[in-house]
Design an enzyme around this catalytic site. Structure first.
Site, mmCIF file in Angstrom:
data_model
loop_
_atom_site.group_PDB
_atom_site.id
_atom_site.type_symbol
_atom_site.label_atom_id
_atom_site.label_comp_id
_atom_site.label_asym_id
_atom_site.label_seq_id
_atom_site.Cartn_x
_atom_site.Cartn_y
_atom_site.Cartn_z
ATOM 1 C CB CYS A 1 2.321 5.769 11.381
ATOM 2 S SG CYS A 1 1.609 4.216 11.883
ATOM 3 N NE ARG B 1 4.483 8.404 6.269
ATOM 4 C CZ ARG B 1 5.808 8.350 6.364
ATOM 5 N NH1 ARG B 1 6.542 9.154 5.649
ATOM 6 N NH2 ARG B 1 6.380 7.498 7.184
ATOM 7 C CD1 TRP C 1 -1.836 1.667 6.742
ATOM 8 C CD2 TRP C 1 -0.316 0.242 7.550
ATOM 9 N NE1 TRP C 1 -1.758 0.594 5.894
ATOM 10 C CE2 TRP C 1 -0.849 -0.297 6.357
ATOM 11 C CE3 TRP C 1 0.662 -0.488 8.236
ATOM 12 C CZ2 TRP C 1 -0.448 -1.517 5.843
ATOM 13 C CZ3 TRP C 1 1.067 -1.693 7.726
ATOM 14 C CH2 TRP C 1 0.503 -2.203 6.536
ATOM 15 C CG ASN D 1 5.177 7.066 12.663
ATOM 16 O OD1 ASN D 1 4.048 7.143 13.123
ATOM 17 N ND2 ASN D 1 5.595 7.779 11.639
ATOM 18 N N GLY D 2 6.300 3.079 14.496
ATOM 19 C CA GLY D 2 7.219 1.975 14.797
ATOM 20 C C GLY D 2 6.539 0.956 15.677
ATOM 21 C CD GLU E 1 6.268 -2.603 -11.038
ATOM 22 O OE1 GLU E 1 6.512 -3.474 -10.195
ATOM 23 O OE2 GLU E 1 5.893 -1.458 -10.724
ATOM 24 C CE LYS F 1 2.598 -0.092 -9.646
ATOM 25 N NZ LYS F 1 3.893 -0.361 -9.197
ATOM 26 C CD GLU G 1 1.197 -1.801 -6.025
ATOM 27 O OE1 GLU G 1 1.851 -1.464 -5.038
ATOM 28 O OE2 GLU G 1 1.470 -1.400 -7.179
ATOM 29 C CG HIS H 1 5.632 -27.091 -16.918
ATOM 30 N ND1 HIS H 1 5.852 -28.374 -17.364
ATOM 31 C CD2 HIS H 1 6.491 -26.304 -17.602
ATOM 32 C CE1 HIS H 1 6.825 -28.369 -18.260
ATOM 33 N NE2 HIS H 1 7.229 -27.121 -18.429
ATOM 34 C CE LYS I 1 5.451 6.163 -2.834
ATOM 35 N NZ LYS I 1 5.345 5.464 -4.122
HETATM 36 C C1 G6P Z 1 5.384 -0.642 -0.655
HETATM 37 C C2 G6P Z 1 4.973 0.221 -1.841
HETATM 38 C C3 G6P Z 1 5.572 -0.350 -3.127
HETATM 39 C C4 G6P Z 1 7.083 -0.456 -2.996
HETATM 40 C C5 G6P Z 1 7.479 -1.286 -1.756
HETATM 41 C C6 G6P Z 1 8.972 -1.161 -1.482
HETATM 42 O O1 G6P Z 1 4.775 -1.880 -0.738
HETATM 43 O O2 G6P Z 1 3.567 0.280 -1.948
HETATM 44 O O3 G6P Z 1 5.259 0.509 -4.224
HETATM 45 O O4 G6P Z 1 7.615 -1.040 -4.146
HETATM 46 O O5 G6P Z 1 6.807 -0.803 -0.601
HETATM 47 O O6 G6P Z 1 9.234 0.160 -1.097
HETATM 48 P P1 G6P Z 1 10.613 0.885 -1.231
HETATM 49 O O7 G6P Z 1 10.347 2.272 -0.722
HETATM 50 O O8 G6P Z 1 11.589 0.142 -0.369
HETATM 51 O O9 G6P Z 1 11.017 0.864 -2.670
#
Ligand code: G6P
Length: 612
Positions: A2, A27, A76, A102-103, A484, A488, A491, A507, A607
């Site tokens: 949010c 976000r 969100w 927010n929260g 990673e 990526k 996602e 295995h 985000k």
């Molecule tokens: C979300 C983002 C990721 C990020 C993760 C941790 O899932 O989409 O890209 O790695 O949060 O976020 P931070 O801000 O704590 O690195």
């Protein structure tokens, strides 16, 4: 997650709010809304499920709503599905109060029951609506906006950043914060609230970060802040010095691509100021060599890609310091009854500095006496402020949901921590120290070389975007790198993908490899190159289509076995993943592009994840 923006000034509020909400889109959200107090002192609320452009169309770019004070929100969904009625702002039943939140209000069920018993009718399924209704309930008793807010805050439990309007006090916004980010923006004859600075930077660069328990009263003339005991607080102001363009696309089709290409520059910012005459010097770190030597246990705690940085950090820190390092997902650590005491160091990694699980893990560790050293991108964020020590990554604002430049800079900072710790402990070989420092200096340039090959990756992606499932395999550093690369890809392209430690394939998982399965084989780690090669032969024998990544040194050898080989320049072993991640980011990006995905705002993702 949010987003919040609020404005009080002389110009029409609605267009300012819509612009702010557009800048908060990155976000991640599912609905948007605004509330503006009209010249007749009525609160007008417009909100809708969907994107800000739909909200904007609904109110003709803001032209339908007159008034110079208002609040806006991107939601969100957590409590209650994404819908028009569940969107914020929430209006109290009598129409006197509008609230954005927010929260999570943890005790909302009990408050809702209480208010229903008092005859209040609720419209939405959200926890947030209780704030608007409770405000009106208390206001009807005390007839004082500020006092009613105080009573509400004493009654609610949970996390909140709140922006509140009252039709009877049309000159002010009241804001409050507990465990959710909120900042104040100081303008000329206008003032702002925002959940992050990108929403308001177009209007002001002078900001102050609200602390837990604080309440702010914003009018056109100024901002007053009070602590939980309602005593005035003098806020320290910060000047935001990055350019507005840093939060805009600058000619790139997507923020993600822009941020991938910004990585060399971001690395320069993170590394150069910390390199002095062949040494790593953290002017910004308080930890002394004596303290470093006194730690008996080290944890790295993070979520998502930041956790993957921690996975790589374990290999390098253990190698450089000869101390064992445990890497934990923050969401697991916080409930694991971790063995942490005052001799423990917890390294917390977070781009946003606001991830709720990471924050909770930090607090848990701190309560047990640990020393907290955090690696954070967003200056002044909650994690930065609650840490004993913070090393900023200085990557600049990261807008695309899928992180790239924050990951790279986190990694560089963690590598530098390894060197500094290894030196303090006397465990790092001086030749290796010198080699890594020299290579850190060259890293941005070498990364530029990797980026120059983006078209090869684009071509490959154009031929291979149609897979249903893609595997990433590698050993040791290459395994952590694969995690990673795989994240990526899934996602942003929505292709199922798994990263596997190559040695574990046989295995179980190798049973999934069949004719045409795409396997991205990572073989950058020179010491284990032969092992990587034999795993490639193993999957090829089962019909896999292999895309391999290695260093220039091993290209020729690998090309004897694999027809699609990507390379990165040779560098110090521990820095290989910093270069290796770039082709993987580009691969994910171009595959998602081919598939027509919403790259900067992938479905269901946010985000900054400020809920559990
Ligand atoms: C979300 C983002 C990721 C990020 C993760 C941790 O899932 O989409 O890209 O790695 O949060 O976020 P931070 O801000 O704590 O690195």
């Amino acid at each position: 997650m949010c987003g919040i923006v609020g404005f009080v000034g002389a110009q029409e509020a609605a267009p300012v709010l819509l612009d702010g909400l557009t800048r908060l889109e990155y976000r991640g959200y599912d609905s948007a809304g605004v509330a503006v107090v009209s010249p007749q002192y009525e609160i007008q609320v417009e909100k809708t499920k969907g994107y800000v452009k739909e909200l904007s169309a609904l109110i003709h770019g803001g032209a339908d709503l007159h008034g110079t004070i208002g609040i806006g929100h991107t939601r969100w969904a957590t409590h209650g599905a994404p819908s028009d009625v569940n969107s914020h702002p929430h209006l109290s039943e009598g129409g006197k109060f509008a609230v954005i939140h927010n929260g999570i209000i943890e005790n909302y069920v009990e408050i809702k029951e209480f208010l229903i018993n008092q005859g209040v009718t609720f419209r939405s399924e959200t926890d947030s609506e209780v704030v608007a209704q409770l405000l009106e309930f208390y206001y009807n008793e005390c007839h004082d906006f500020f006092e009613a807010v105080g009573r509400v805050l004493r009654r609610i439990e949970g996390a909140y950043a709140l922006g509140m309007l009252c039709a009877d006090c049309p000159d002010r916004i009241i804001a409050a914060r507990k465990d959710a980010p909120l900042l104040l923006g100081y303008g000329e004859g206008e003032n702002f609230i925002a959940s992050d600075v990108t929403a308001i930077i177009k209007h002001t660069r002078e900001v102050a970060y609200m602390e837990d328990g604080e309440v702010a009263v914003l009018t056109r003339e100024g901002i007053e802040v009070f602590d939980a005991l309602q005593q005035p607080v003098a806020k320290e102001r910060h000047h935001i010095d990055w350019e507005v363009s840093a939060a805009e696309k600058g000619g790139y089709p997507h923020f993600m691509l822009k941020e991938i290409f910004e990585q060399p520059e971001a690395l320069r910012r993170a590394i150069s100021p910390r390199l002095k005459e062949g040494k790593i010097v953290f002017d910004d770190m308080k930890l002394t060599p004596e303290q470093i030597r006194a730690f008996t246990r080290v944890f790295i705690v993070a979520c998502g890609s930041s956790y993957h940085v921690g996975m790589l950090g374990k290999y390098t820190l253990e190698h450089l310091t000869r101390r064992s390092v445990e890497v934990c997902l923050a969401s697991e650590f916080r409930y694991a009854d971790p063995i942490v005491d005052k001799n423990t160091l917890v390294i917390v990694i977070s781009q946003s500095g606001e991830t709720l699980d990471t924050m909770a893990a930090l607090r848990e560790a701190k309560a047990r006496g640990a020393y907290i050293l955090s690696i954070v991108n967003v200056v002044g964020s909650s994690i930065a402020r609650e840490s004993d020590d913070v090393l900023y990554t200085w990557a600049g604002p990261e807008i695309a949901v899928a992180t790239t430049k924050a990951y790279s800079t986190q990694l560089a900072v963690l590598d530098m921590i390894g060197l500094v710790f290894g030196e303090a402990l006397g465990t790092v070989d001086s030749a290796e120290y010198d080699e890594v420092v020299a290579e850190l200096e060259r890293l941005p340039e070498k990364m530029e070389t990797v980026l120059k090959n983006h078209e090869d990756i684009q071509k490959y992606a154009a031929q291979h975007f149609n897979h249903n499932s893609i595997f990433f395999i590698g050993r040791n550093l290459d395994f952590a790198l694969g995690l990673e690369g795989s994240l990526k890809l899934k996602e942003i392209s929505y292709i199922h993908s798994e990263a596997y430690a190559s040695g574990e394939l046989k295995h179980g998982t190798i049973s999934l490899i069949e004719e045409g399965t795409l396997v991205v084989a990572l073989g950058t780690y020179g010491k284990l190159f032969d092992k990587a090669l034999s795993n490639i032969i193993e999957v090829k024998a089962r019909g896999a289509d292999v895309l391999a990544l290695t260093t220039e040194k091993h290209r020729a050898e690998l090309e004897k076995t694999v027809s699609n080989v990507l390379t990165i320049p040779d560098t110090a072993t521990m820095l290989l993943p910093s270069l290796g991640v770039v082709p993987l980011q580009l691969f994910a990006y171009y595959v998602a592009l081919q598939r027509g995905c919403d790259i900067d705002k992938p479905r269901n993702l946010a985000k900054s994840v400020t809920v559990e």
